[in-house]
Design a protein around this motif. Structure first.
Motif, PDB file in Angstrom:
ATOM      1  N   HIS A 109       0.818  -1.216   0.000  1.00 37.24           N
ATOM      2  CA  HIS A 109       0.000   0.000   0.000  1.00 37.24           C
ATOM      3  C   HIS A 109       0.850   1.263   0.000  1.00 37.24           C
ATOM      4  O   HIS A 109       0.522   2.241  -0.690  1.00 37.24           O
ATOM      5  N   TYR A 110       1.964   1.269   0.759  1.00 39.28           N
ATOM      6  CA  TYR A 110       2.790   2.478   0.836  1.00 39.28           C
ATOM      7  C   TYR A 110       3.456   2.763  -0.508  1.00 39.28           C
ATOM      8  O   TYR A 110       3.447   3.904  -0.989  1.00 39.28           O
ATOM      9  N   LEU A 111       4.024   1.739  -1.119  1.00 42.14           N
ATOM     10  CA  LEU A 111       4.662   1.936  -2.426  1.00 42.14           C
ATOM     11  C   LEU A 111       3.638   2.339  -3.484  1.00 42.14           C
ATOM     12  O   LEU A 111       3.905   3.212  -4.314  1.00 42.14           O
ATOM     13  N   ILE A 112       2.469   1.714  -3.454  1.00 45.24           N
ATOM     14  CA  ILE A 112       1.433   2.048  -4.435  1.00 45.24           C
ATOM     15  C   ILE A 112       1.066   3.526  -4.326  1.00 45.24           C
ATOM     16  O   ILE A 112       1.022   4.252  -5.326  1.00 45.24           O
ATOM     17  N   ILE A 151       1.000   1.162 -12.102  1.00 40.89           N
ATOM     18  CA  ILE A 151       1.199   0.152 -11.071  1.00 40.89           C
ATOM     19  C   ILE A 151       0.243  -1.016 -11.284  1.00 40.89           C
ATOM     20  O   ILE A 151      -0.975  -0.843 -11.366  1.00 40.89           O
ATOM     21  N   LEU A 152       0.803  -2.211 -11.376  1.00 38.89           N
ATOM     22  CA  LEU A 152       0.016  -3.440 -11.341  1.00 38.89           C
ATOM     23  C   LEU A 152       0.397  -4.176 -10.064  1.00 38.89           C
ATOM     24  O   LEU A 152       1.553  -4.558  -9.894  1.00 38.89           O
ATOM     25  N   SER A 153      -0.559  -4.329  -9.159  1.00 39.35           N
ATOM     26  CA  SER A 153      -0.326  -5.070  -7.924  1.00 39.35           C
ATOM     27  C   SER A 153      -1.354  -6.189  -7.860  1.00 39.35           C
ATOM     28  O   SER A 153      -2.562  -5.933  -7.881  1.00 39.35           O
ATOM     29  N   SER A 188      23.812  -6.635  -5.030  1.00 33.52           N
ATOM     30  CA  SER A 188      23.043  -6.679  -3.785  1.00 33.52           C
ATOM     31  C   SER A 188      23.248  -5.412  -2.961  1.00 33.52           C
ATOM     32  O   SER A 188      24.339  -4.841  -2.944  1.00 33.52           O
ATOM     33  N   ILE A 189      22.172  -5.007  -2.281  1.00 32.97           N
ATOM     34  CA  ILE A 189      22.233  -3.893  -1.336  1.00 32.97           C
ATOM     35  C   ILE A 189      21.751  -4.423   0.011  1.00 32.97           C
ATOM     36  O   ILE A 189      20.654  -4.998   0.103  1.00 32.97           O
ATOM     37  N   PHE A 190      22.573  -4.247   1.041  1.00 37.35           N
ATOM     38  CA  PHE A 190      22.250  -4.762   2.364  1.00 37.35           C
ATOM     39  C   PHE A 190      21.810  -3.613   3.280  1.00 37.35           C
ATOM     40  O   PHE A 190      22.404  -2.537   3.267  1.00 37.35           O
ATOM     41  N   PHE A 191      20.771  -3.868   4.057  1.00 39.51           N
ATOM     42  CA  PHE A 191      20.187  -2.840   4.916  1.00 39.51           C
ATOM     43  C   PHE A 191      20.297  -3.257   6.381  1.00 39.51           C
ATOM     44  O   PHE A 191      19.817  -4.325   6.777  1.00 39.51           O
ATOM     45  N   LYS A 192      20.905  -2.395   7.175  1.00 40.59           N
ATOM     46  CA  LYS A 192      21.036  -2.671   8.597  1.00 40.59           C
ATOM     47  C   LYS A 192      19.692  -2.494   9.311  1.00 40.59           C
ATOM     48  O   LYS A 192      18.864  -1.680   8.911  1.00 40.59           O
ATOM     49  N   ASN A 193      19.493  -3.274  10.366  1.00 40.41           N
ATOM     50  CA  ASN A 193      18.293  -3.194  11.205  1.00 40.41           C
ATOM     51  C   ASN A 193      17.011  -3.419  10.406  1.00 40.41           C
ATOM     52  O   ASN A 193      15.970  -2.825  10.686  1.00 40.41           O
ATOM     53  N   VAL A 194      17.088  -4.262   9.383  1.00 44.06           N
ATOM     54  CA  VAL A 194      15.928  -4.600   8.557  1.00 44.06           C
ATOM     55  C   VAL A 194      15.804  -6.116   8.493  1.00 44.06           C
ATOM     56  O   VAL A 194      16.813  -6.825   8.403  1.00 44.06           O
ATOM     57  N   GLY A 195      14.560  -6.609   8.553  1.00 39.39           N
ATOM     58  CA  GLY A 195      14.319  -8.039   8.495  1.00 39.39           C
ATOM     59  C   GLY A 195      14.064  -8.536   7.081  1.00 39.39           C
ATOM     60  O   GLY A 195      14.794  -8.228   6.152  1.00 39.39           O
ATOM     61  N   HIS A 196      12.969  -9.271   6.919  1.00 38.87           N
ATOM     62  CA  HIS A 196      12.700  -9.974   5.659  1.00 38.87           C
ATOM     63  C   HIS A 196      12.110  -9.087   4.569  1.00 38.87           C
ATOM     64  O   HIS A 196      12.098  -9.486   3.410  1.00 38.87           O
ATOM     65  N   ALA A 197      11.623  -7.907   4.924  1.00 40.79           N
ATOM     66  CA  ALA A 197      10.947  -7.059   3.931  1.00 40.79           C
ATOM     67  C   ALA A 197      11.523  -5.653   3.961  1.00 40.79           C
ATOM     68  O   ALA A 197      11.135  -4.835   4.798  1.00 40.79           O
ATOM     69  N   VAL A 198      12.424  -5.360   3.035  1.00 43.40           N
ATOM     70  CA  VAL A 198      13.051  -4.040   3.004  1.00 43.40           C
ATOM     71  C   VAL A 198      12.021  -2.962   2.697  1.00 43.40           C
ATOM     72  O   VAL A 198      12.029  -1.881   3.299  1.00 43.40           O
ATOM     73  N   PHE A 199      11.105  -3.236   1.776  1.00 42.28           N
ATOM     74  CA  PHE A 199      10.095  -2.237   1.399  1.00 42.28           C
ATOM     75  C   PHE A 199       9.207  -1.859   2.579  1.00 42.28           C
ATOM     76  O   PHE A 199       8.633  -0.763   2.605  1.00 42.28           O
ATOM     77  N   TRP A 200       9.088  -2.743   3.547  1.00 45.02           N
ATOM     78  CA  TRP A 200       8.241  -2.507   4.713  1.00 45.02           C
ATOM     79  C   TRP A 200       8.936  -1.579   5.713  1.00 45.02           C
ATOM     80  O   TRP A 200       8.319  -0.671   6.264  1.00 45.02           O
TER      81      TRP A 200
END
Length: 273
Positions: free
Chosen positions: A39-42, A51-53, A241-253
């Protein structure tokens, strides 16, 4: 705009936003979730993209499949999406695939000729040829739930929490509760068939697909992802690859604004305010 597409195996519910744009972005959700998770990205991208979701078959507002064995697999999910893309005559497509949505995105990339670029979020490409699952993934308490038919509400909550889908400054508790509802709604047989298809190594081999299309692919990974071996990505795909600190399974979240910038840059779309 909410629409329904009648695929060969059941009706697919999807959003089609800003359909006049020449820049199309397909969002593919993860196992047992739905299109609403984006929803946030949309809301923040539709002015610059078409956008097709999509709700995969057996998920969200889409129907449960009429042929579960054939369609509840990575190849089956990809084929039903390709049906829709062909019907819409989409010729210039970028894909953002989260979790198994990333796996599906690779299958589409290998089969559909009009893909520009693909972003994989929370998905690490294993090799069916090398059978290297143990080097790619971390098996934890939530692993048995991904292929389980009937989930209790507590199991659904744990599944969502383990996926890193918790309330934060961008996502409130109501959104998290909706994801739990999505998990409970998802066709339990879908999880069983999908899991069997993965164990049978059905479809294209993800690692080899990424190597073939390397210039078209970017991988986003949270360093706290409980299911992914970071060293495997650093050894094999560190350049994309881009790695994100303090992020779990969903970077977009967890990092939607950073993801938004990456989408505009990698997909070569000018951001108009």
């Amino acid at each position: 705009m909410l629409k329904i597409f009648q695929s060969n195996f059941g009706n697919i519910s999807y959003y089609d936003m800003n359909s006049n744009s020449n820049n199309c972005l397909l969002l593919i959700h993860g196992l047992s979730c739905s299109k609403e998770i984006f929803h946030y990205l949309i809301n923040n991208l539709y002015s610059n993209f078409r956008i097709l979701s999509i709700d995969l078959l057996g998920h969200g507002e889409s129907e449960n499949s009429k042929n579960k064995k054939q369609s509840y697999s990575i190849s089956g999910f990809a084929d039903s999406i390709i049906e829709l893309l062909a019907d819409l005559k989409i010729k210039n497509l970028n894909i953002y695939g989260w979790s198994i949505g990333g796996n599906i995105a690779l299958e589409i990339l290998d089969k559909y000729n009009f893909i520009q670029n693909v972003i994989l979020d929370g998905y690490s490409p294993c090799s069916y040829i090398e059978k290297n699952f143990d080097k790619v993934f971390i098996f934890n308490e939530a692993t048995p739930l991904i292929g389980k038919n009937n989930l209790t509400k507590n199991e659904a909550k744990f599944y969502v929490s383990n996926g890193g889908l918790k309330s934060n400054s961008y996502q409130n508790e109501f959104k998290v509760d909706k994801i739990v509802e999505n998990v409970l709604r998802a066709d339990g047989e879908m999880r069983e068939y999908w899991y069997k298809s993965v164990m049978n190594l059905e479809g294209i081999s993800p690692k080899e697909c990424v190597e073939k299309h390397r210039k078209k692919i970017k991988i986003l990974i949270g360093e706290e992802d409980p299911g992914i071996q970071l060293n495997y990505l650093k050894e094999n795909f560190d350049d994309i690859s881009i790695f994100f600190k303090n992020v779990g399974h969903a970077v977009f979240w967890d990092k939607p604004e950073e993801v938004k910038k990456i989408i505009y840059t990698f997909f070569n779309v000018i951001f108009y305010i």
